[in-house]
Design a protein around this motif. Structure first.
Motif, short mmCIF file in Angstrom:
data_model
loop_
_atom_site.label_atom_id
_atom_site.label_comp_id
_atom_site.label_asym_id
_atom_site.label_seq_id
_atom_site.Cartn_x
_atom_site.Cartn_y
_atom_site.Cartn_z
N GLU A 185 -11.78 -11.59 -4.67
CA GLU A 185 -11.18 -10.75 -5.18
C GLU A 185 -10.21 -11.09 -4.57
OE1 GLU A 185 -15.25 -10.35 -3.91
OE2 GLU A 185 -13.67 -11.57 -3.00
N LYS A 186 -8.98 -10.55 -5.40
CA LYS A 186 -7.58 -10.41 -4.80
C LYS A 186 -7.36 -9.42 -3.66
CE LYS A 186 -5.17 -9.27 -8.60
NZ LYS A 186 -5.10 -8.11 -10.26
N ARG A 187 -8.37 -8.51 -3.46
CA ARG A 187 -7.81 -7.39 -1.72
C ARG A 187 -8.39 -7.90 -1.40
NH1 ARG A 187 -3.51 -6.41 -5.45
NH2 ARG A 187 -3.15 -4.94 -6.82
N ARG A 188 -7.99 -8.84 -0.25
CA ARG A 188 -8.76 -9.04 1.35
C ARG A 188 -9.03 -8.14 2.33
NH1 ARG A 188 -7.41 -14.79 -0.10
NH2 ARG A 188 -8.51 -14.80 -2.87
N SER B 47 0.78 -1.38 0.35
CA SER B 47 -0.31 -0.22 0.35
C SER B 47 0.94 1.52 -0.19
CB SER B 47 -0.69 -0.02 0.75
OG SER B 47 -1.99 -0.73 1.14
N GLN C 287 -3.30 -1.43 -4.32
CA GLN C 287 -1.86 -2.01 -4.23
C GLN C 287 -1.75 -2.53 -5.35
OE1 GLN C 287 -3.33 -5.29 -1.09
NE2 GLN C 287 -2.84 -4.03 0.47
N PHE D 242 -11.90 -5.17 -3.90
CA PHE D 242 -12.15 -5.77 -2.39
C PHE D 242 -13.62 -6.47 -1.52
CE2 PHE D 242 -12.74 -1.81 -0.26
CZ PHE D 242 -13.80 -2.18 0.48
N ALA E 75 -13.82 -7.54 2.68
CA ALA E 75 -13.39 -7.30 3.55
C ALA E 75 -14.17 -8.09 4.71
CB ALA E 75 -13.65 -5.29 4.20
N LEU F 202 -7.17 0.31 -0.63
CA LEU F 202 -7.56 -1.44 -0.44
C LEU F 202 -7.58 -1.49 -2.09
CD1 LEU F 202 -9.76 -2.43 2.78
CD2 LEU F 202 -7.56 -3.41 1.83
N GLY F 203 -8.04 -0.47 -2.55
CA GLY F 203 -8.53 -1.10 -3.78
C GLY F 203 -6.81 -0.50 -4.96
N ASP G 52 -17.19 -3.41 -4.15
CA ASP G 52 -16.82 -3.95 -3.28
C ASP G 52 -17.69 -5.03 -2.25
OD1 ASP G 52 -14.40 -2.33 -2.82
OD2 ASP G 52 -15.15 -0.61 -2.66
#
Length: 300
Positions: free
Chosen positions: A169-172, A43, A258, A81, A83, A255-256, A115
């Motif tokens: 999702e790739k972002r967690r 990040s 990175q 993402f 979460a 988060l979106g 998201d």
């Protein structure tokens, strides 16, 4: 922005995921990489905490134990993402449950179209309040939550990481709203953190403890800080007000956006030693948050 190597990168990432293991170090939970490719998710923010997008691969340099490495793969893109928000509703939270509830609502206000967020509360047990959704409208049960029972903070983080590991999702991320006290978890804080690292989860923690001071509070804050720092997340000391609102806005943005950097280490020894990683950007006044290193498997 998508680099020209993004498609082969995704292919290699899928191949390498099963070989990524977690070490059992007691003092310092780390990722042990059992492959030749080291992958970093980072990040990047400015000094105000705002996520920075549009950085190209030529701006990045990576060092392992002080030796510069050749970047093999690079990816930067805005992407949805997933979460999990964890609300501490144990007895130690007392009147602060309503404050934690308000903080969760603030986070939901920043969601983008793609998201997905799930909400769980935890005290002596872990219960789902809402499954993964893009909705900002909470069920009635969300507003009826009250402080009670003991605390299973570590178990809650562990469960959230397991759920996120199954997401596409790739972002967690995990958002923890707690005072940091844990009185009856079966999992250790280390085990919970290791599971999050294995799943590629970034942990953001919000200190919901009261105004009291003392050894217990310092220790509990240390737990929350450790979750955040080791996973590349952020520890938020202020549970309400403008600072909280701004912090959650920044979390949603970063988060979106990175960056993923991968390299093949020049040191090929399998000596079981810790390798320190230093990711740098040739642009001033930027803050980089990513994991600090890894441990190679020891040759048998």
């Amino acid at each position: 922005m998508r680099s020209a190597v993004s498609i082969p990168f995704l292919f290699l990432l899928l191949l390498l995921q099963p070989s990524t293991l977690i070490s059992q170090t007691e003092s310092d939970p780390i990722i042990t990489v059992d492959s030749s490719l080291v992958i970093l998710n980072a990040s990047i923010t400015d000094r105000s905490g705002m996520a920075v997008s549009g950085l190209g691969p030529k701006l990045f340099r990576v060092f392992e134990d002080g030796v510069e490495q050749e970047i093999q793969l690079f990816e930067a893109e805005e992407t949805p993402f997933a979460a999990v928000i964890l609300l501490d509703t144990s007895g130690s939270m007392e009147s602060r449950v309503s404050l934690a509830r308000s903080a969760a609502i603030q986070f939901l206000q920043g969601l983008r179209l793609g998201d997905r967020v799930a909400i769980f509360n935890f005290d002596s047990k872990i219960e789902m309040v809402q499954d993964f959704s893009n909705s900002r409208d909470m069920p009635d049960r969300f507003f009826d939550l009250k402080a009670r029972g003991m605390t299973v903070l570590n178990d809650a983080v562990y469960k959230a990481a397991e759920l996120l590991a199954e997401r596409p999702e790739k972002r967690r991320a995990v958002i923890v709203l707690s005072d940091g006290a844990d009185s009856m978890s079966r999992k250790s804080a280390e085990n919970a953190l290791q599971t999050a690292l294995l799943a590629g989860v970034t942990i953001y923690t919000v200190d919901m403890s009261g105004p009291t001071t003392g050894r217990d509070r310092i220790q509990n804050q240390g737990v929350l800080k450790n979750f955040a720092e080791k996973s590349g997340g952020r520890f938020i000391a202020t549970p309400g007000g403008i600072k909280m609102r701004d912090a959650f806005k920044q979390i949603v943005e970063e988060l979106g956006m990175q960056y993923t950097v991968a390299y093949q280490p020049s040191n090929i020894k399998k000596d079981g030693k810790w390798r320190e990683i230093d990711l740098r950007i040739s642009r001033p006044n930027l803050v980089i948050r990513t994991r600090k290193g890894y441990r190679v498997p020891k040759a048998k």
